[in-house]
Design an enzyme around this catalytic site. Structure first.
Site, PDB file in Angstrom:
ATOM      1  N   HIS A  91       0.475  -1.313  -0.023  1.00 20.55           N
ATOM      2  CA  HIS A  91       0.170  -0.223   0.068  1.00 20.55           C
ATOM      3  C   HIS A  91       1.059   1.267   0.189  1.00 20.55           C
ATOM      4  O   HIS A  91       2.050   1.338   0.664  1.00 20.55           O
ATOM      5  CB  HIS A  91      -0.927   0.124   1.330  1.00 20.55           C
ATOM      6  CG  HIS A  91      -1.698  -1.142   1.058  1.00 20.55           C
ATOM      7  ND1 HIS A  91      -3.099  -1.075   1.948  1.00 20.55           N
ATOM      8  CD2 HIS A  91      -2.358  -2.817   0.367  1.00 20.55           C
ATOM      9  CE1 HIS A  91      -4.065  -2.187   1.511  1.00 20.55           C
ATOM     10  NE2 HIS A  91      -3.490  -3.103   0.740  1.00 20.55           N
ATOM     11  N   TYR A 220      -8.194   5.092   8.265  1.00 17.90           N
ATOM     12  CA  TYR A 220      -8.501   5.121  10.063  1.00 17.90           C
ATOM     13  C   TYR A 220      -9.745   6.742   9.428  1.00 17.90           C
ATOM     14  O   TYR A 220      -9.009   8.257   9.443  1.00 17.90           O
ATOM     15  CB  TYR A 220      -7.462   6.210  10.518  1.00 17.90           C
ATOM     16  CG  TYR A 220      -6.230   5.208  10.618  1.00 17.90           C
ATOM     17  CD1 TYR A 220      -5.428   4.342   9.116  1.00 17.90           C
ATOM     18  CD2 TYR A 220      -5.657   4.633  11.058  1.00 17.90           C
ATOM     19  CE1 TYR A 220      -4.423   3.420   9.651  1.00 17.90           C
ATOM     20  CE2 TYR A 220      -4.212   3.387  12.164  1.00 17.90           C
ATOM     21  CZ  TYR A 220      -4.851   3.027  10.541  1.00 17.90           C
ATOM     22  OH  TYR A 220      -3.072   2.374  10.594  1.00 17.90           O
ATOM     23  N   PRO A 312      -2.887   0.477  19.206  1.00 19.60           N
ATOM     24  CA  PRO A 312      -1.849  -0.503  17.383  1.00 19.60           C
ATOM     25  C   PRO A 312      -2.453   1.164  16.363  1.00 19.60           C
ATOM     26  O   PRO A 312      -2.507   0.068  15.295  1.00 19.60           O
ATOM     27  CB  PRO A 312      -2.777  -1.343  17.387  1.00 19.60           C
ATOM     28  CG  PRO A 312      -4.108  -1.570  18.587  1.00 19.60           C
ATOM     29  CD  PRO A 312      -3.344  -1.020  19.928  1.00 19.60           C
ATOM     30  N   LYS A 316       2.587  -0.449  14.862  1.00 14.81           N
ATOM     31  CA  LYS A 316       3.994   0.174  15.498  1.00 14.81           C
ATOM     32  C   LYS A 316       4.919  -1.216  16.597  1.00 14.81           C
ATOM     33  O   LYS A 316       6.175  -1.601  15.765  1.00 14.81           O
ATOM     34  CB  LYS A 316       4.697   1.136  15.792  1.00 14.81           C
ATOM     35  CG  LYS A 316       4.616   2.031  15.185  1.00 14.81           C
ATOM     36  CD  LYS A 316       5.554   2.287  13.923  1.00 14.81           C
ATOM     37  CE  LYS A 316       5.131   3.275  13.512  1.00 14.81           C
ATOM     38  NZ  LYS A 316       4.745   2.518  11.370  1.00 14.81           N
ATOM     39  N   TYR A 404       5.210   6.455   9.670  1.00 15.43           N
ATOM     40  CA  TYR A 404       3.998   5.040   9.888  1.00 15.43           C
ATOM     41  C   TYR A 404       4.792   3.880   8.301  1.00 15.43           C
ATOM     42  O   TYR A 404       4.603   3.085   9.388  1.00 15.43           O
ATOM     43  CB  TYR A 404       2.932   5.403   8.674  1.00 15.43           C
ATOM     44  CG  TYR A 404       1.311   4.822   8.476  1.00 15.43           C
ATOM     45  CD1 TYR A 404       0.882   4.710   9.506  1.00 15.43           C
ATOM     46  CD2 TYR A 404       1.397   4.049   7.937  1.00 15.43           C
ATOM     47  CE1 TYR A 404       0.319   3.589   9.757  1.00 15.43           C
ATOM     48  CE2 TYR A 404       0.848   2.985   7.540  1.00 15.43           C
ATOM     49  CZ  TYR A 404       0.064   2.493   8.813  1.00 15.43           C
ATOM     50  OH  TYR A 404      -1.252   2.076   8.369  1.00 15.43           O
TER      51      TYR A 404
HETATM   52  P1  RFL Z   1       4.288 -11.255  21.353  1.00 16.99           P
HETATM   53  O1  RFL Z   1       3.841 -12.094  20.018  1.00 16.99           O
HETATM   54  O2  RFL Z   1       3.202 -11.759  22.702  1.00 16.99           O
HETATM   55  O3  RFL Z   1       4.728 -13.176  21.546  1.00 16.99           O
HETATM   56  C1  RFL Z   1       4.769 -13.728  23.296  1.00 16.99           C
HETATM   57  C2  RFL Z   1       5.323 -14.925  22.472  1.00 16.99           C
HETATM   58  O4  RFL Z   1       6.108 -15.265  24.051  1.00 16.99           O
HETATM   59  C3  RFL Z   1       5.334 -16.882  24.432  1.00 16.99           C
HETATM   60  N1  RFL Z   1       5.070 -16.840  25.959  1.00 16.99           N
HETATM   61  C4  RFL Z   1       6.172 -16.944  26.314  1.00 16.99           C
HETATM   62  N2  RFL Z   1       6.879 -18.715  26.676  1.00 16.99           N
HETATM   63  C5  RFL Z   1       7.310 -19.383  27.590  1.00 16.99           C
HETATM   64  N3  RFL Z   1       7.296 -18.618  28.383  1.00 16.99           N
HETATM   65  C6  RFL Z   1       6.920 -17.710  28.770  1.00 16.99           C
HETATM   66  N4  RFL Z   1       6.598 -17.774  30.470  1.00 16.99           N
HETATM   67  C7  RFL Z   1       6.125 -17.620  27.889  1.00 16.99           C
HETATM   68  N5  RFL Z   1       5.680 -16.005  27.999  1.00 16.99           N
HETATM   69  C8  RFL Z   1       4.533 -15.566  26.746  1.00 16.99           C
HETATM   70  C9  RFL Z   1       3.631 -16.079  23.975  1.00 16.99           C
HETATM   71  O5  RFL Z   1       2.625 -17.700  24.032  1.00 16.99           O
HETATM   72  C10 RFL Z   1       3.938 -15.726  22.796  1.00 16.99           C
HETATM   73  O6  RFL Z   1       4.089 -16.778  21.435  1.00 16.99           O
HETATM   74  O7  RFL Z   1       5.638 -10.281  21.816  1.00 16.99           O
HETATM   75  P2  RFL Z   1       6.662 -10.261  19.991  1.00 16.99           P
HETATM   76  O8  RFL Z   1       7.355 -11.487  19.861  1.00 16.99           O
HETATM   77  O9  RFL Z   1       7.599  -9.489  21.184  1.00 16.99           O
HETATM   78  O10 RFL Z   1       5.260  -9.360  19.280  1.00 16.99           O
HETATM   79  C11 RFL Z   1       5.268  -8.633  19.533  1.00 16.99           C
HETATM   80  C12 RFL Z   1       3.561  -8.310  18.480  1.00 16.99           C
HETATM   81  O11 RFL Z   1       3.124  -9.504  18.830  1.00 16.99           O
HETATM   82  C13 RFL Z   1       3.065  -7.129  18.814  1.00 16.99           C
HETATM   83  O12 RFL Z   1       3.469  -6.422  19.266  1.00 16.99           O
HETATM   84  C14 RFL Z   1       1.407  -6.633  17.390  1.00 16.99           C
HETATM   85  O13 RFL Z   1       1.036  -8.018  16.950  1.00 16.99           O
HETATM   86  C15 RFL Z   1       0.662  -5.399  17.820  1.00 16.99           C
HETATM   87  N6  RFL Z   1       0.074  -5.189  16.682  1.00 16.99           N
HETATM   88  C16 RFL Z   1       0.466  -4.804  15.386  1.00 16.99           C
HETATM   89  N7  RFL Z   1       1.518  -4.181  15.540  1.00 16.99           N
HETATM   90  C17 RFL Z   1       2.358  -4.019  14.101  1.00 16.99           C
HETATM   91  O14 RFL Z   1       3.231  -4.089  14.205  1.00 16.99           O
HETATM   92  N8  RFL Z   1       1.214  -3.969  13.277  1.00 16.99           N
HETATM   93  C18 RFL Z   1       0.612  -3.776  13.093  1.00 16.99           C
HETATM   94  O15 RFL Z   1      -0.741  -4.224  12.671  1.00 16.99           O
HETATM   95  C19 RFL Z   1      -0.721  -4.458  14.664  1.00 16.99           C
HETATM   96  N9  RFL Z   1      -1.865  -4.110  14.740  1.00 16.99           N
HETATM   97  C20 RFL Z   1      -1.011  -5.181  17.242  1.00 16.99           C
HETATM   98  C21 RFL Z   1      -2.140  -5.190  15.815  1.00 16.99           C
HETATM   99  C22 RFL Z   1      -1.371  -5.850  18.069  1.00 16.99           C
HETATM  100  C23 RFL Z   1      -3.271  -5.803  18.233  1.00 16.99           C
HETATM  101  N10 RFL Z   1      -3.678  -6.698  20.094  1.00 16.99           N
HETATM  102  C24 RFL Z   1      -3.858  -7.744  19.672  1.00 16.99           C
HETATM  103  C25 RFL Z   1      -3.272  -6.075  20.782  1.00 16.99           C
HETATM  104  C26 RFL Z   1      -3.763  -4.944  16.335  1.00 16.99           C
HETATM  105  C27 RFL Z   1      -3.930  -5.634  17.126  1.00 16.99           C
HETATM  106  C28 RFL Z   1      -5.654  -5.876  17.672  1.00 16.99           C
HETATM  107  C1  PHB Z   2      -4.150  -5.214  10.963  1.00 15.20           C
HETATM  108  O1  PHB Z   2      -4.747  -5.006  10.029  1.00 15.20           O
HETATM  109  O2  PHB Z   2      -4.934  -4.911  11.725  1.00 15.20           O
HETATM  110  C2  PHB Z   2      -3.965  -3.384  11.625  1.00 15.20           C
HETATM  111  C3  PHB Z   2      -4.212  -1.992  10.599  1.00 15.20           C
HETATM  112  C4  PHB Z   2      -3.796  -0.868  11.176  1.00 15.20           C
HETATM  113  C5  PHB Z   2      -3.414  -0.694  12.370  1.00 15.20           C
HETATM  114  C6  PHB Z   2      -3.781  -1.637  13.281  1.00 15.20           C
HETATM  115  C7  PHB Z   2      -4.623  -3.334  12.868  1.00 15.20           C
HETATM  116  O3  PHB Z   2      -2.841   0.743  13.219  1.00 15.20           O
END
Ligand code: RFL
Ligand code: PHB
Length: 437
Positions: A91, A220, A312, A316, A404
Site C-alpha cells: 500500500h 483511519y 495499535p 508499530k 508510519y
Molecule cells: P508476542 O507476539 O506477544 O510473543 C510472545 C510469545 O511469548 C510466549 N510466552 C512465553 N513463552 C515461554 N514462557 C513464558 N513464560 C511465556 N510467556 C509468553 C507467548 O505465548 C508468545 O508466543 O510478542 P513479540 O514477539 O514481542 O511481538 C509483538 C507483536 O505481537 C505485537 O506488538 C503486535 O501484534 C502489535 N500489533 C501490531 N503491530 C504492528 O506492527 N502492526 C500492526 O498492524 C499491529 N496491529 C497489533 C495490531 C496488536 C493487536 N492486539 C491484539 C493487541 C492489532 C492488534 C488488534
Molecule cells: C490490522 O490490519 O490489523 C491493522 C492495521 C492498521 C493498524 C492496526 C491494525 O493501525
C-alpha cells in the site's frame, strides 16, 4: 570461568533440548523471539527458543497486519520474505477520514518510495518457524513454568518443564521475548526497573469478515461516535475495527449492531453502506502504552512487547519488536566475533530511542482519531483542527508518513540514544563520534 561461545562443548541427551548449554536462550516464539533466533543463526550463533504455547496456537494467533518498509526489507534480505512478497499487498497510501470526508496521505510520494505491506503476523510467524526448523533450529513448544536465573551473574540459565520433567539450560545470554504478560520482565527486581504506563479509556472491537476489500487503502476514520479502521488481509478476508468500551463484551455486539455502527462512522454519503460479509471472528483489545527502562539487566535482554506496548493506531508493535531484535542480534554478533560488549551495553539506549519515538507517534495518531468521553467542546475543536492541519499541510503529512512507513534501522530517531552514548565517552570528548547513529 565460562567462555561465551563454547556452546557445543557441553551437550547432554534426554532433555527437552538435546543440549545443556546454548549461546542465547530465547524466551517466546513471537515475532521478536523467532526473528532473533533467525538472525543469530545466519551469523552462526546458536540459540534455543522456548514457547509456552503449542506450534498450532502460535501459528494461528491473529494480531497485526501492517509491516513497515523496514521490516519488509529485513525479512527479504534474510531470506524469509518470499511468501510475503507473493501474498502480501503493498500500500502506497492511507486515508484519514473525518467529518465524512477522506484525505489521502501519499506515503510513498512523501517518503521517497517507501510503503507498507499488508501481511498477517501469523503468516510471518509461520515463515519464521519454517525457516528455523528447516535450518535445524531448536524451538521448544509447550514448555511450562519457565523461569530465568542468575542473569545478574556470569552464569545465567533457564529452568522449565517439558511434560512432567523439570529441565535447565545454561547460556551466555537470555533474550526475554515473551510478550507483555511474560515471565522475563517480572523476574527483574522492582528496584532495578522503571515502568511507564498509560491505560487508555477505550478498546478496539476487531472483526474478520469474509468479503472483498472495502477500499484500496487503509482508512483511519474519526467520528463523534468513535474511531474506526478499515484494513484488509486478502482479497477475500477483511479486517475492521471500531473504538469501544474496553470493558465491553463481544456478546453485546450482534452482527447487525456492528454493521450499523461501522456504516455510521465510515459513511461519506448519506446512503452509503458497507457490503456485508460473514463475520467469523470478533474480539476486544484494551489500548495500552507501556515502556520498561532499561531493556537490559545483566545478561537478560528484553525485546518486543516484553519491554513495550503501543496502542495499535500507529501499527508499530510488531515492527518495533523486529527493530529491537535487529539491534540485539547485531550486538550479539559483535560480541561473538570481536569479543567486544560495547554494542550490548548500548542496546537498551539504542532500542529505547526508537521505542519512545514510536510511543509518541502512536499516541499522536490515537489522540487525533479517537473519541474522548471527557473532552469538552473546546478540546473537541482542537482535535478537529489538528486533523484539518494534517489534511492541509504537506509538512505534517510527511511527518506522519515517515513514522508510519518506519525509519530505516540504525537511524537513531532522537537525540536520546546519541546523548546516552556520548555521556560514556572520555571527558575530553575524544572519540565522541566513534559510534555514529
Ligand atoms: P508476542 O507476539 O506477544 O510473543 C510472545 C510469545 O511469548 C510466549 N510466552 C512465553 N513463552 C515461554 N514462557 C513464558 N513464560 C511465556 N510467556 C509468553 C507467548 O505465548 C508468545 O508466543 O510478542 P513479540 O514477539 O514481542 O511481538 C509483538 C507483536 O505481537 C505485537 O506488538 C503486535 O501484534 C502489535 N500489533 C501490531 N503491530 C504492528 O506492527 N502492526 C500492526 O498492524 C499491529 N496491529 C497489533 C495490531 C496488536 C493487536 N492486539 C491484539 C493487541 C492489532 C492488534 C488488534
Ligand atoms: C490490522 O490490519 O490489523 C491493522 C492495521 C492498521 C493498524 C492496526 C491494525 O493501525
Amino acid at each position: 570461568m565460562h567462555v561465551p561461545g563454547d556452546a557445543s562443548s557441553m551437550s547432554f541427551a534426554s532433555h527437552g533440548t538435546s543440549r545443556k548449554r546454548t549461546q542465547v536462550a530465547i524466551v517466546g516464539a513471537g515475532p521478536a523471539g523467532l526473528m532473533l533466533s533467525h538472525l543469530l543463526a545466519l551469523a552462526g550463533i546458536e540459540s534455543v527458543v522456548f514457547e509456552s504455547r503449542s506450534r498450532a496456537e502460535v501459528e494461528a494467533t491473529l494480531r497485526a497486519g501492517v509491516l513497515e518498509q523496514t521490516t519488509v526489507d529485513l525479512l527479504v534480505e534474510t531470506g524469509v520474505g518470499e511468501r510475503m512478497l507473493r501474498q502480501g499487498s503493498i500500500h502506497q497510501g492511507i486515508e484519514i477520514r473525518f467529518d465524512g470526508r477522506g484525505h489521502r496521505i501519499a506515503l510513498s510520494e512523501l517518503t521517497g518510495g517507501r510503503a507498507i505491506t499488508l501481511y498477517a503476523q501469523h503468516e510471518v510467524i509461520r515463515d519464521l518457524v519454517a525457516a528455523r526448523l528447516g535450518a535445524g533450529g531448536e524451538i521448544l513448544f509447550d514448555v511450562g513454568d519457565l523461569t530465568v536465573h542468575e542473569f545478574d551473574a556470569s552464569r545465567p540459565f533457564v529452568r522449565y518443564r517439558v511434560e512432567d520433567r523439570i529441565e535447565t539450560l545454561a547460556c551466555d545470554y537470555i533474550a526475554g521475548c515473551d510478550g507483555f504478560h511474560g515471565a522475563c520482565r517480572r523476574s527483574v527486581p522492582d528496584a532495578a526497573r522503571t515502568e511507564y504506563e498509560h491505560v487508555h479509556p477505550f478498546g478496539w472491537f476487531g472483526i474478520l469478515v469474509e468479503a472483498p476489500p472495502y477500499a484500496r487503502e487503509l482508512i483511519y476514520a474519526r467520528h463523534e461516535r468513535g474511531f474506526s479502521l478499515v484494513s484488509t488481509r486478502s482479497p477475500d478476508v477483511q479486517r475492521l475495527y471500531l473504538q469501544c468500551d474496553p470493558g465491553d463484551d463481544v456478546d453485546n455486539w450482534p452482527d447487525a449492531r456492528i454493521w450499523s455502527e461501522l456504516d455510521t462512522r465510515l459513511r461519506t454519503r448519506a446512503d452509503e453502506r458497507l457490503h456485508r460479509g460473514r463475520i467469523f471472528q470478533k474480539g476486544i483489545v484494551q489500548m495500552r502504552s507501556f515502556v520498561v527502562e532499561p531493556m537490559r539487566f545483566g545478561s537478560l535482554f528484553l525485546a518486543g512487547d516484553a519491554a513495550h506496548i503501543v496502542p495499535p493506531t500507529g501499527a508499530k508493535g510488531l515492527n518495533l519488536a523486529v527493530a529491537d531484535v535487529k539491534v540485539l542480534a547485531d550486538a550479539l554478533i559483535e560480541r561473538y566475533t570481536s569479543g567486544s560488549e560495547d554494542d550490548l551495553e548500548h542496546y537498551s539506549d539504542v532500542a529505547l530511542a526508537r521505542v519512545w519515538a514510536a510511543q509518541q507517534f502512536s499516541w499522536w495518531m490515537t489522540a487525533m482519531l479517537h473519541r474522548f468521553d471527557d473532552h469538552d467542546p473546546w478540546q473537541q475543536r482542537m482535535q478537529r483542527a489538528e486533523l484539518q492541519r494534517v489534511a492541509d499541510s504537506r509538512a505534517l503529512q510527511t511527518a506522519l508518513a515517515e513514522s508510519y512507513v518506519g525509519r530505516p534501522l540504525g537511524n537513531i530517531d532522537s537525540g536520546v540514544a546519541r546523548r546516552a552514548i556520548l555521556v560514556r565517552q572520555p571527558a575530553d570528548g575524544a572519540g565522541s563520534e566513534a559510534r555514529p547513529a
